[in-house]
Design a protein around this motif. Structure first.
Motif, PDB file in Angstrom:
ATOM      1  N   LYS A   1       0.833  -1.209   0.000  1.00 47.05           N
ATOM      2  CA  LYS A   1       0.000   0.000   0.000  1.00 47.05           C
ATOM      3  C   LYS A   1       0.864   1.253   0.000  1.00 47.05           C
TER       4      LYS A   1
ATOM      5  N   GLU B   1      -5.265  -9.453   0.937  1.00 50.66           N
ATOM      6  CA  GLU B   1      -6.380  -9.214   1.843  1.00 50.66           C
ATOM      7  C   GLU B   1      -7.333 -10.408   1.845  1.00 50.66           C
ATOM      8  N   ASN B   2      -7.519 -10.996   0.675  1.00 49.97           N
ATOM      9  CA  ASN B   2      -8.342 -12.209   0.606  1.00 49.97           C
ATOM     10  C   ASN B   2      -7.700 -13.357   1.406  1.00 49.97           C
TER      11      ASN B   2
ATOM     12  N   GLU C   1      -2.436  -3.131  -6.751  1.00 49.43           N
ATOM     13  CA  GLU C   1      -3.822  -3.215  -6.308  1.00 49.43           C
ATOM     14  C   GLU C   1      -4.313  -4.658  -6.326  1.00 49.43           C
TER      15      GLU C   1
ATOM     16  N   LYS D   1      -5.264  -6.845  -2.992  1.00 49.68           N
ATOM     17  CA  LYS D   1      -6.557  -7.501  -2.868  1.00 49.68           C
ATOM     18  C   LYS D   1      -6.404  -8.987  -2.603  1.00 49.68           C
TER      19      LYS D   1
END
Length: 599
Positions: A291, A364-365, A357, A361
């Motif tokens: 990030k 995060e999954n 990105e 993602k």
């Protein structure tokens, strides 16, 4: 009765023979002028009178270590004795004391028959039969006192214990009528004297057994206090209170264990949950970095602008002044190159932003998936328990139950102990009541003993005792039989000796009156007369001669010549004393003693 004593040396030569008869038999030791330097007094103790009594006792199954000396090695001793109206000759040697030999005789009624021994050819002797020492004791106990040692109860009288009252020669045997040695246990005094006085000696023996039981119970009680609950000295009530508290704690542990859910893979799940946590933390760190990089790329993307054409032209012109013209490109070519670079830069940033990105993602999954799995594991760990926790819980519960069992056992033991003590006390009270009733029912025997003792005391101390207490008392209390003898208020050693004489004569007399089978003899060493006044000695010898002659029994005594005061003898007895009663005269000289030599 003892009829004769013979002493043989190590070559089987007859060294000494002493005959005895019914009535008074005196072993007289003449005093010598030999000075006893140690005690500064005239000696009269080396003649052998005590040794003679020891030899008689030795032949009657006594243990005489005093005879086991080098000078008497391989010597043989023999007595002729009447048992059950039959005569027997008994042989015994110190060097082979476990074998007692006998000559021919009627052994048909003996409980143990002597075994015949093989005689060496051409060498026949009077030693034809043999018994072992214990067998001889058993035979004598049965023939003389009707004692059956095979069926005896604990603390029953034995032959050797009873015969000691008829053969007194150790100094301690003359300090108390009811004892034959110092520090004699109370139960022996009670049992043996009750036997001699024809009382129920079994009460004394049973009382001693009850005392032993009481001692054992009290010892157990003491040991119990030092057992598992070493520091607990409470009552049964306090123990039971502790028991209830422990039972409640055990119940709680039991319920806890009953509701204790143990997952079979608890440890594996716990490890997986820890591993998932580590992975989640690692991915979270990775997302943070991504990030941060994405934020930078997005900023760069916004900040990325085309350079002003005027600037490019100015730079180009300045470059032409410096570099040769053949090294410079046309302005159009440079602008075109710059435009391509800017485009490529934006495309790169755009691609990196998309990639970051996408990665963010995806991570995060992954975190969501891992967190879900970890949540499942944590739920299992929350609702279940580990086996080691269960084992620890169970171990604590087992320890509590063990302590509870110990308290229960402790309470049971204390109750048994208390019940045992109560039962023991009840039995002692019952025994006391029965013994006292029995003693009352044996009033004839008791009265006979007391009358005879008083009669003999009156004879010994005629015209001396005035309104003084004399007599023999017999009682039974919580401690058992209690015997006492009184001859006036004087407790001198002389009076004590005469109590012994009086009591022993009383035993002989009452058993003769009751037709009991006793040994038919009484033997006293000179110690009994040493502290006695000559007047009482004269009366004692006279009485002993009359009594034993009438009863067809005998009194054998050793006495020193300086204790004989002829002026107190009646004339007829004085003649008889030296002519018939003195069976042996010994002197403390080299050739005047019992063995004919000093050693």
């Amino acid at each position: 009765m003892i009829n004769a004593l013979r002493i043989f040396d190590n070559k089987n030569n007859l060294i000494k023979e002493i005959t005895f008869k019914k009535g008074l038999n005196v072993i007289l030791a003449d005093i010598t002028e030999t000075e006893d330097i140690k005690n500064d007094k005239k000696s009269r103790n080396g003649a052998g009178k005590t040794t003679l009594i020891e030899i008689i006792d030795f032949c009657l199954a006594g243990n005489q270590k005093t005879l086991d000396v080098k000078a008497l090695e391989n010597w043989l001793y023999a007595i002729n004795i009447t048992l059950q109206n039959k005569n027997y000759t008994v042989y015994r040697a110190v060097h082979n004391s476990n074998r007692i030999y006998f000559s021919d005789g009627d052994y048909s009624f003996w409980k143990i028959k002597p075994r015949k021994i093989k005689q060496k050819k051409g060498f026949e002797t009077d030693l034809k039969y043999v018994l072992k020492e214990d067998e001889w004791k058993s035979v004598l106990g049965n023939l003389i006192f009707d004692i059956d040692d095979e069926n005896s109860i604990p603390y029953a009288p034995t032959y050797r214990s009873i015969i000691s009252y008829f053969i007194r020669y150790k100094e301690a045997a003359f300090i108390d009528p009811f004892k034959t040695f110092s520090n004699q246990p109370s139960w022996q005094i009670q049992v043996y004297n009750a036997f001699l006085l024809n009382l129920n000696w079994e009460y004394a023996a049973t009382l001693q057994k009850l005392k032993d039981t009481k001692d054992s119970i009290q010892a157990l009680k003491k040991a119990t206090k030092k057992g598992y609950l070493e520091n607990f000295f409470g009552t049964i009530g306090e123990l039971e209170a502790e028991k209830v508290a422990l039972e409640n704690r055990v119940k709680q542990f039991d319920e806890q264990l009953a509701n204790f859910h143990v997952h079979p893979q608890y440890e594996q799940i716990q490890k997986e949950a820890n591993s998932l946590t580590k992975r989640i933390h690692k991915i979270s760190d990775k997302i943070t970095i991504q990030k941060s990089l994405l934020e930078k790329y997005q900023y760069d993307m916004i900040d990325e602008k085309d350079t002003d054409i005027n600037v490019i032209e100015r730079v180009y012109n300045e470059a032409g002044l410096i570099f040769p013209k053949d090294l410079t490109k046309s302005l159009e070519e440079i602008i075109q190159f710059h435009t391509i670079v800017i485009k490529n830069r934006k495309e790169y940033l755009s691609d990196e932003i998309k990639r970051l990105e996408a990665n963010i993602k995806a991570n995060e999954n992954d975190i969501a998936m891992l967190s879900s799995r970890r949540a499942e594991n944590m739920h299992i760990l929350k609702t279940h328990n580990a086996m080691d926790e269960y084992n620890q819980l169970q171990s604590r519960n087992t320890a509590l139950k063990s302590k509870l069992n110990a308290i229960n056992e402790h309470i049971t033991n204390i109750k048994k102990i208390e019940n045992g003590l109560n039962e023991n006390k009840k039995q002692m009270l019952d025994l006391l009541q029965n013994a006292q009733q029995d003693l009352e029912e044996r009033k004839v025997q008791r009265t006979l003993a007391m009358q005879n003792f008083a009669e003999i005391a009156d004879h010994l101390y005629a015209d001396i005792l005035q309104n003084e207490k004399i007599g023999l008392s017999i009682d039974f209390n919580e401690n058992g039989y209690k015997f006492n003898a009184f001859i006036g208020k004087d407790n001198s050693s002389g009076r004590t000796s005469m109590k012994v004489f009086d009591y022993d004569m009383t035993i002989m007399k009452i058993n003769n009156q009751l037709n009991n089978n006793l040994p038919g003899f009484l033997i006293h060493d000179s110690d009994i007369y040493d502290p006695v006044d000559e007047r009482q000695i004269a009366r004692a010898l006279y009485y002993a001669d009359n009594l034993t002659s009438q009863m067809d029994t005998q009194y054998i005594c050793a006495i020193n010549s300086d204790r004989i005061a002829e002026e107190y003898f009646e004339e007829t007895f004085k003649v008889k004393f030296y002519k018939e009663c003195v069976r042996l005269k010994l002197e403390d000289t080299n050739d005047g003693g019992l063995f004919g030599f000093k050693f």
